[in-house]
Design a protein around this motif. Structure first.
Motif, PDB file in Angstrom:
ATOM      1  N   PRO A 129       0.843  -1.200   0.000  1.00 52.95           N
ATOM      2  CA  PRO A 129       0.000   0.000   0.000  1.00 52.95           C
ATOM      3  C   PRO A 129       0.879   1.251   0.000  1.00 52.95           C
ATOM      4  CG  PRO A 129      -0.619  -1.523   1.766  1.00 52.95           C
ATOM      5  CD  PRO A 129       0.698  -1.980   1.237  1.00 52.95           C
ATOM      6  N   GLU A 130       0.298   2.369  -0.392  1.00 56.67           N
ATOM      7  CA  GLU A 130       1.021   3.632  -0.290  1.00 56.67           C
ATOM      8  C   GLU A 130       1.245   3.965   1.179  1.00 56.67           C
ATOM      9  OE1 GLU A 130       2.227   5.421  -2.797  1.00 56.67           O
ATOM     10  OE2 GLU A 130       1.475   3.942  -4.219  1.00 56.67           O
ATOM     11  N   THR A 164      -0.792  -9.163  -1.878  1.00 57.71           N
ATOM     12  CA  THR A 164      -1.151  -7.744  -1.953  1.00 57.71           C
ATOM     13  C   THR A 164      -2.249  -7.396  -0.958  1.00 57.71           C
ATOM     14  OG1 THR A 164      -0.545  -7.653  -4.298  1.00 57.71           O
ATOM     15  CG2 THR A 164      -1.986  -5.915  -3.472  1.00 57.71           C
ATOM     16  N   GLU A 165      -3.242  -8.254  -0.819  1.00 57.19           N
ATOM     17  CA  GLU A 165      -4.353  -7.982   0.097  1.00 57.19           C
ATOM     18  C   GLU A 165      -3.968  -8.267   1.542  1.00 57.19           C
ATOM     19  OE1 GLU A 165      -7.161  -6.485  -0.667  1.00 57.19           O
ATOM     20  OE2 GLU A 165      -6.386  -6.310  -2.707  1.00 57.19           O
ATOM     21  N   LYS A 168      -2.087  -5.511   3.538  1.00 58.25           N
ATOM     22  CA  LYS A 168      -2.750  -4.237   3.828  1.00 58.25           C
ATOM     23  C   LYS A 168      -3.050  -4.025   5.311  1.00 58.25           C
ATOM     24  CE  LYS A 168      -4.742  -3.441  -0.750  1.00 58.25           C
ATOM     25  NZ  LYS A 168      -5.994  -3.372  -1.557  1.00 58.25           N
ATOM     26  N   HIS A 171       0.262  -3.588   7.200  1.00 59.16           N
ATOM     27  CA  HIS A 171       0.833  -2.272   6.923  1.00 59.16           C
ATOM     28  C   HIS A 171       0.083  -1.196   7.705  1.00 59.16           C
ATOM     29  CE1 HIS A 171       1.489   1.462   4.567  1.00 59.16           C
ATOM     30  NE2 HIS A 171       2.685   0.953   4.354  1.00 59.16           N
ATOM     31  N   GLN A 172      -1.242  -1.293   7.721  1.00 55.99           N
ATOM     32  CA  GLN A 172      -2.057  -0.329   8.458  1.00 55.99           C
ATOM     33  C   GLN A 172      -1.725  -0.367   9.955  1.00 55.99           C
ATOM     34  OE1 GLN A 172      -4.880   1.718   7.146  1.00 55.99           O
ATOM     35  NE2 GLN A 172      -4.410   2.680   9.091  1.00 55.99           N
ATOM     36  N   GLY A 177      -0.461   2.736   7.806  1.00 56.98           N
ATOM     37  CA  GLY A 177      -1.277   2.747   6.609  1.00 56.98           C
ATOM     38  C   GLY A 177      -0.912   3.839   5.640  1.00 56.98           C
ATOM     39  N   SER A 178      -1.813   4.122   4.734  1.00 52.45           N
ATOM     40  CA  SER A 178      -1.582   5.108   3.688  1.00 52.45           C
ATOM     41  C   SER A 178      -2.377   6.367   3.970  1.00 52.45           C
ATOM     42  CB  SER A 178      -1.982   4.545   2.325  1.00 52.45           C
ATOM     43  OG  SER A 178      -3.352   4.199   2.344  1.00 52.45           O
ATOM     44  N   SER A 181      -7.375   5.956   1.521  1.00 56.82           N
ATOM     45  CA  SER A 181      -7.873   4.586   1.650  1.00 56.82           C
ATOM     46  C   SER A 181      -8.346   4.061   0.315  1.00 56.82           C
ATOM     47  CB  SER A 181      -9.053   4.549   2.640  1.00 56.82           C
ATOM     48  OG  SER A 181      -8.646   4.993   3.908  1.00 56.82           O
ATOM     49  N   ASP A 182      -8.222   2.738   0.111  1.00 56.65           N
ATOM     50  CA  ASP A 182      -8.733   2.122  -1.095  1.00 56.65           C
ATOM     51  C   ASP A 182     -10.254   2.117  -1.056  1.00 56.65           C
ATOM     52  OD1 ASP A 182      -6.148  -0.371  -0.949  1.00 56.65           O
ATOM     53  OD2 ASP A 182      -6.184   1.540  -2.032  1.00 56.65           O
ATOM     54  N   GLN A 185     -12.627  -0.036   1.403  1.00 54.51           N
ATOM     55  CA  GLN A 185     -11.925  -0.410   2.623  1.00 54.51           C
ATOM     56  C   GLN A 185     -12.290   0.554   3.738  1.00 54.51           C
ATOM     57  OE1 GLN A 185      -9.183  -2.676   3.246  1.00 54.51           O
ATOM     58  NE2 GLN A 185      -9.498  -3.751   1.338  1.00 54.51           N
TER      59      GLN A 185
END
Length: 274
Positions: A129-130, A164-165, A168, A171-172, A177-178, A181-182, A185
Motif C-alpha cells: 500500500p502507499e 497484496t491484500e 494491507k 501495513h495499516q 497505513g496510507s 484509503s482504497d 476499505q
C-alpha cells in the motif's frame, strides 16, 4: 548455500552482491553496501544496469559478503523484521502470539533468517500500500531498496504467493497505513459501524473469502487454531479500527470461539492478549 531461494526469484535480473561496512548503530553491527557484480562499483536501486543475473551474482559473491535482491520493477515486496530474538524463540517453541508470528501466519510465504540472525525476511509477490515503509524494527519495501539474501530458509515453500491484500492490514497496523484509503476499505476513523455492518463489510472485501472462512470456524489452512486466532484478530483489528470491544464481540460470535478465549494467562486472558 542459496539452494532454497525460490527459482522464480533466481530467474529475475535483479541481483547484486554486497559488502559490509562496520556500523555500531545498525542492528547487525554493519551497513550493507550494494555492489554491482559486473564492475565492482556501487549498485543503485534505480539503475537496473548495475544489477545482474543470479548465477553471476552468486559467483562474484565469493569475493564479497553475499548476494542481494533489488525490489525495483520485480513484482515482489519484502518485509524485514529485525532485532526480535525473543519473539523468534517463542515462535520456535510454537507460540505465535507475537509480531513475528502474526506476519508468518498471515503472509505464509518464502521466509529466511536475516543476516543478523535476530530477524527474518519475508518475500511475497504483489505490491505494498502507499504510505510509510519503516517504523522501528519493521520495514516493508517493493522498490528503492534491496534485501541481503541469506538462503537460510525457515519455510519450505517453493512458490511465492501474491499477498497484496494480506499485507494491507499489517501495513495499516504497524506502519500507519496510507494517506488515502482504497475504495471499499474501512479507514481507522470509521468506528461508528455496528458489529453486523463490520462483518458484512469484511466479508464482501477483496479478502472476504478468508475472513468468512475464519468467521465460520474453518482453520484448516493454519498449523493450529492459535495461529488462526491471530490471523482472524489481525483482520478484526483493521475492520474494527482497533476497537477491542467490537473485536471481542465478533470473535465470540464466530465459529472459532472456545473456552480458551477466557482462560487466565499472564495476568490477563488468552483472548485479550491475542
Amino acid at each position: 548455500m542459496y539452494e532454497l531461494i525460490p527459482e522464480e526469484l533466481k530467474k529475475l535480473p535483479n541481483w547484486v552482491v554486497w559488502k559490509a561496512k562496520p556500523d555500531p548503530k545498525s542492528h547487525s553491527g554493519v551497513s550493507k553496501i550494494p555492489i554491482n557484480p559486473k564492475t565492482g562499483g556501487q549498485a543503485q536501486s534505480n539503475h537496473p544496469e548495475t544489477w545482474t543475473d543470479f548465477e553471476t551474482a552468486e559467483i562474484v559473491s565469493r569475493d564479497f559478503a553475499g548476494i542481494g535482491f533489488m525490489f525495483e520493477n520485480s513484482g515482489y515486496f519484502g518485509v524485514d523484521l529485525d532485532d526480535m530474538p525473543d519473539e523468534l524463540a517463542a515462535c520456535a517453541d510454537g507460540d505465535y502470539a507475537n509480531t513475528i508470528g502474526e506476519f508468518l501466519t498471515n503472509l505464509d510465504s518464502y521466509t529466511e533468517w536475516s543476516q543478523s540472525g535476530n530477524g527474518i525476511h519475508i518475500i511475497c509477490k504483489g505490491r505494498l500500500p502507499e504510505g510509510r515503509r519503516k517504523n522501528g524494527k519493521i520495514e516493508m519495501y517493493d522498490s528503492g531498496r534491496f534485501f541481503v539474501m541469506t538462503g537460510n530458509a525457515i519455510s519450505d515453500r517453493e512458490d511465492i504467493p501474491d499477498r497484496t491484500e494480506e499485507i494491507k492490514p499489517l501495513h495499516q497496523k504497524y506502519l500507519g497505513g496510507s494517506e488515502s484509503s482504497d475504495s471499499g476499505q474501512m479507514t481507522l476513523s470509521e468506528t461508528s459501524l455496528s458489529v453486523h455492518e463490520i462483518i458484512e463489510k469484511a466479508s464482501n472485501s477483496a479478502n472476504g473469502a478468508k475472513f468468512e472462512s475464519l468467521y465460520q470456524g474453518d482453520f484448516s489452512e493454519y498449523p493450529s487454531q492459535s495461529e488462526a486466532d491471530i490471523a482472524f484478530c489481525n483482520m478484526l483489528a483493521f475492520w474494527c479500527a482497533g476497537d477491542a470491544g467490537k473485536m471481542d464481540e465478533i470473535y465470540r460470535s464466530s465459529g472459532l470461539m472456545r473456552k480458551k478465549w477466557d482462560r487466565k494467562q499472564s495476568g490477563s486472558t488468552y483472548g485479550a492478549l491475542t
